[in-house]
Design a protein around this motif. Sequence first.
Motif, PDB file in Angstrom:
ATOM      1  N   PHE A 636       0.845  -1.188   0.000  1.00  0.00           N
ATOM      2  CA  PHE A 636       0.000   0.000   0.000  1.00  0.00           C
ATOM      3  C   PHE A 636       0.883   1.243   0.000  1.00  0.00           C
ATOM      4  N   LEU A 637       0.479   2.251  -0.755  1.00  0.00           N
ATOM      5  CA  LEU A 637       1.184   3.521  -0.684  1.00  0.00           C
ATOM      6  C   LEU A 637       1.096   4.059   0.749  1.00  0.00           C
ATOM      7  N   ASP A 638      -0.079   3.936   1.356  1.00  0.00           N
ATOM      8  CA  ASP A 638      -0.276   4.297   2.757  1.00  0.00           C
ATOM      9  C   ASP A 638      -0.833   3.078   3.486  1.00  0.00           C
ATOM     10  N   PRO A 639       0.018   2.305   4.157  1.00  0.00           N
ATOM     11  CA  PRO A 639      -0.463   1.084   4.834  1.00  0.00           C
ATOM     12  C   PRO A 639      -1.376   1.361   6.010  1.00  0.00           C
ATOM     13  N   MET A 640      -1.477   2.640   6.413  1.00  0.00           N
ATOM     14  CA  MET A 640      -2.383   2.948   7.515  1.00  0.00           C
ATOM     15  C   MET A 640      -3.844   2.902   7.058  1.00  0.00           C
ATOM     16  N   MET A 641      -4.070   2.840   5.751  1.00  0.00           N
ATOM     17  CA  MET A 641      -5.446   2.695   5.256  1.00  0.00           C
ATOM     18  C   MET A 641      -6.016   1.327   5.665  1.00  0.00           C
ATOM     19  N   PRO A 642      -5.348   0.200   5.324  1.00  0.00           N
ATOM     20  CA  PRO A 642      -5.877  -1.085   5.807  1.00  0.00           C
ATOM     21  C   PRO A 642      -5.759  -1.244   7.318  1.00  0.00           C
ATOM     22  N   PRO A 810      17.537   7.406   3.748  1.00  0.00           N
ATOM     23  CA  PRO A 810      16.646   6.308   3.361  1.00  0.00           C
ATOM     24  C   PRO A 810      17.186   5.568   2.142  1.00  0.00           C
ATOM     25  N   LYS A 811      16.924   4.258   2.086  1.00  0.00           N
ATOM     26  CA  LYS A 811      17.312   3.471   0.936  1.00  0.00           C
ATOM     27  C   LYS A 811      16.474   3.903  -0.265  1.00  0.00           C
ATOM     28  N   PRO A 812      17.099   4.240  -1.401  1.00  0.00           N
ATOM     29  CA  PRO A 812      16.339   4.768  -2.556  1.00  0.00           C
ATOM     30  C   PRO A 812      15.611   3.668  -3.327  1.00  0.00           C
ATOM     31  N   SER A 813      14.687   2.996  -2.676  1.00  0.00           N
ATOM     32  CA  SER A 813      13.938   1.915  -3.309  1.00  0.00           C
ATOM     33  C   SER A 813      12.760   2.476  -4.104  1.00  0.00           C
ATOM     34  N   ILE A 814      12.126   1.621  -4.879  1.00  0.00           N
ATOM     35  CA  ILE A 814      10.948   2.027  -5.647  1.00  0.00           C
ATOM     36  C   ILE A 814       9.818   2.419  -4.709  1.00  0.00           C
ATOM     37  N   LEU A 815       9.655   1.664  -3.622  1.00  0.00           N
ATOM     38  CA  LEU A 815       8.604   1.993  -2.654  1.00  0.00           C
ATOM     39  C   LEU A 815       8.872   3.351  -2.011  1.00  0.00           C
ATOM     40  N   HIS A 816      10.119   3.589  -1.635  1.00  0.00           N
ATOM     41  CA  HIS A 816      10.447   4.877  -1.026  1.00  0.00           C
ATOM     42  C   HIS A 816      10.236   6.016  -2.017  1.00  0.00           C
ATOM     43  N   ARG A 817      10.604   5.807  -3.262  1.00  0.00           N
ATOM     44  CA  ARG A 817      10.423   6.852  -4.269  1.00  0.00           C
ATOM     45  C   ARG A 817       8.957   7.249  -4.390  1.00  0.00           C
ATOM     46  N   ALA A 818       8.063   6.254  -4.377  1.00  0.00           N
ATOM     47  CA  ALA A 818       6.635   6.541  -4.502  1.00  0.00           C
ATOM     48  C   ALA A 818       6.127   7.314  -3.293  1.00  0.00           C
ATOM     49  N   ARG A 819       6.534   6.902  -2.113  1.00  0.00           N
ATOM     50  CA  ARG A 819       6.071   7.599  -0.902  1.00  0.00           C
ATOM     51  C   ARG A 819       6.695   8.986  -0.793  1.00  0.00           C
ATOM     52  N   ARG A 820       7.900   9.099  -1.242  1.00  0.00           N
ATOM     53  CA  ARG A 820       8.555  10.409  -1.235  1.00  0.00           C
ATOM     54  C   ARG A 820       7.803  11.384  -2.125  1.00  0.00           C
ATOM     55  N   ALA A 821       7.400  10.933  -3.307  1.00  0.00           N
ATOM     56  CA  ALA A 821       6.666  11.792  -4.242  1.00  0.00           C
ATOM     57  C   ALA A 821       5.303  12.186  -3.690  1.00  0.00           C
TER      58      ALA A 821
END
Length: 907
Positions: A636-642, A810-821
Amino acid sequence: MTAIPLPALHASHAGCWLRSANGETRTVGKGEAVMAAADTPLLLVNAPLVATRLGYPDLSGLDLLELFAFVHPARFCVPTPKGLAHALGLDEPADGDDVPRFLQQAAGALLEACESGEWPEREGAWSTLQSLARLRWPWAGVIAPHIRQPERAEKWLFSRLPEWEETGDRPQPAQLHLDSQAVQSRLSQLTGEGAEQREGQQAYANEVARIFAPRTKREAPHMLLAQAGTGIGKTLGYLAPASLWSQASGGTVWVSTFTKNLQRQLRSESARAWPEERPDGSRPVVIRKGRENYLCLLNLEDALQGGFGGRAAILAQLVARWAAYSRDGDMIGGDLPGWLGTLFRSRAIKSLTDQRGECIYAGCPHYRKCFIERAARASAQADLVIANHALVMVNAARGRDHAQRPTRIVFDEGHHVFEAADSTFSAALTGMEAVELKRWLLGPERGSKGRRRGLSARLADVSSYDERGAKAIAAACHAAECLPGSGWLQRLAEGEPSGEIETLLAAVRAVTYARDEGGGQEAGYGIETEAAQLDGNFVELAQQAAIALARVRQPLIRLGVRLEAIQEDAPDWMDAQGRARIEGARQSLAWRIDLIAAWEALLERMGGPCNPDFVDWLAVDRSDAREYDVGLHRHFLDPMMPFARTVLAGTHGVMLTSATLKDGDDWASAVERSGAQHLDITPMLTQAQSPFDYANNAEVLIITDVKKGDLAALSGAYARIIEASRGGVLGLFTAIRRLRAVHGRIADRLARAGLPLFAQHVDPIDTGTLVDIFRDDPRSSLLGTDALRDGVDVPGHSLRCVVMEQVPWPKPSILHRARRAANGGNAHDDRIIRARLAQAFGRLIRSKDDRGFFIVLSAAFPSRLLSAFPQGTPVTRLTLEDALQHVEAGVWVSAHNQTESEDTQAR
């Protein structure tokens, strides 16, 4: 006390010492030490660690830790000569060359305990020793003359363990408000007479009491975000209202933590509010963990009856001995010594737990004695349940726990709730996960050891009774042939995948390698690429894999329906235990059905429009350039939703609390990471400032002349800081390779100065035990990674300096990139870094008398990150030479104050 006349060996980075049976100790080289160990069994402590020091992995001998585990199962001991001395009530060895003499003395003390009429762990020892002798345990012949044969035959472990009892459901808790005066009175009772009255703690306790008020709207819990500075006493601050509410309402409060260390602390602190047992023998306080933490008695029985061989079989006997004395069967962080498994250099400890969801529930002959079932039932009747974030979330998501669903939850270490939710509510279709599913469905492949059985064998009676159920089982097992089997990684590497899933994973691997631009391929790290702009062939393979998975899932759904029908219209032969077994099978089925459905949803998105709620990517997981998994991932982009939907919505009162919950003076990020916005509620906010004098007791030093990338300079800086501090340094690294390189360069040098250095990913010791060793020896230092940045509690003189090798970007992962944006770009990164710095700084000052330095070896430390440190903490940018002078002067003052404090206490 008689010392045992056996040769003894001690090896450290400082040197090697060998003592003969007749009492002569001499210094020897590594080669001579290895030759001596090969010729005759030697007394030693922690054979794997000694083997690492000698560079001789095949080292074996008479390890006193194994003897201690036999003589005193379920008893704590730090696995060092000093720790062994404390556990046995002996004088510490003076230095390295005195250790061999001490080992002979300690062996004598343990053998004398076996002869004592007051030996509390005598029951079962003689029988276990006979089994160990047949396995040629090195200690068996030495111990045998000291343990007398009992007059009556000893009971086997599985006969000795008590059975749990069924109890009725606990009634709903009474609805009530907590009076503030009553809360303060309970807090005073818990802190004890004459204890310091802390205004911050009192105000905190009153705020916590508000979450126990009756809920006024469905799916709208009372929610509190509480920042409690280190030293405020937050544990007793929330246990006071929690115990008051539980007593008055008859309800259960769950306290969830992220680290096992805090769980142990909570168990200790809760004794102030609740007795060990109620008059009826039940426990008001229960620790709950995931199934994979507890000893599985069926796995243990299999291991004892030939499932384990060699050294692993010896371990199984020692674990069986421990199980008879264990409080709750908790193998990971409980009363099983964390070092026991590492002594046997195998994964046997994990093999004795339920790692793969293979439990057969009531079909197990030990079901009524099961540690897991006992804990689950006990928690349903408890006043306080101490759990972890993952368990709370998994139970809420699956909704099938024996205990009542928690309605009042305190999430301590609340800054970790986001990442726990991120892990819990994610999906990963990988080779390793698919192999596990296949084994669960079909059982072990030919040539595999162990008792695991496939679905058909586990439900053989259902197949014989219900024709439609039998057909569903057969269809699922037939369809499962599409899943990867053993050797799948090699087939992918050779370009010869088998089945739809392996074929898809081969495409994932090819695309990931083709697109890699992060440099991980050359560096040996894992690589990944986003699941976007995939070609038609890949999309077609994904759809074929989804169809194959659907063929597995659909008969499982039909089987679940048949099991439900059998439960509702039970045949005459089905007793209560049979019903429980069917219910367990339904739970396991539902879990796998949900898992496969999540995989299908992930695959169906390939080639289609992106779902803005998710981040999907492809990955090849590698360690030191060796591939170990390949797959597709969804978070999830925002895991606090589930989290809000599955956990928060069902509660009546919930609190997230931590010393590092918010970012500086800003509550916005804490609220966003709480999930409150997804339920359209406004959480209550409160803050209690730390009472510690950071301005006078701590200092942040930013070193300006250690060049980034210069490994020699980095190693030299660490060595000189440890020497200046005289040990007591916690070194934190962002990369395992640099940690290993630094340790390799400086460990011998420091050991020769009497400053032992330990390290994660180097020493064959689990993290918890490494921290125990570090805490026990003020002259030792410890190097580690993320696991040591949070949850490590080492108050006093043992920790007086925290050193970070660089800013924890932070590790520049794909998940981090999405949350950063999605969360403000650079501001998002800065919040993460400040949180990590705050957590690391929090290791330094754990009590009002602690003093120390927080050192960052990075000249490029941005000033905007300085707000991570407590207000008033002095920050100085300086050269390494100047920093060393600061540290030397500060350590002298700290040691002087420590001595004065100890003298005052003695008087």
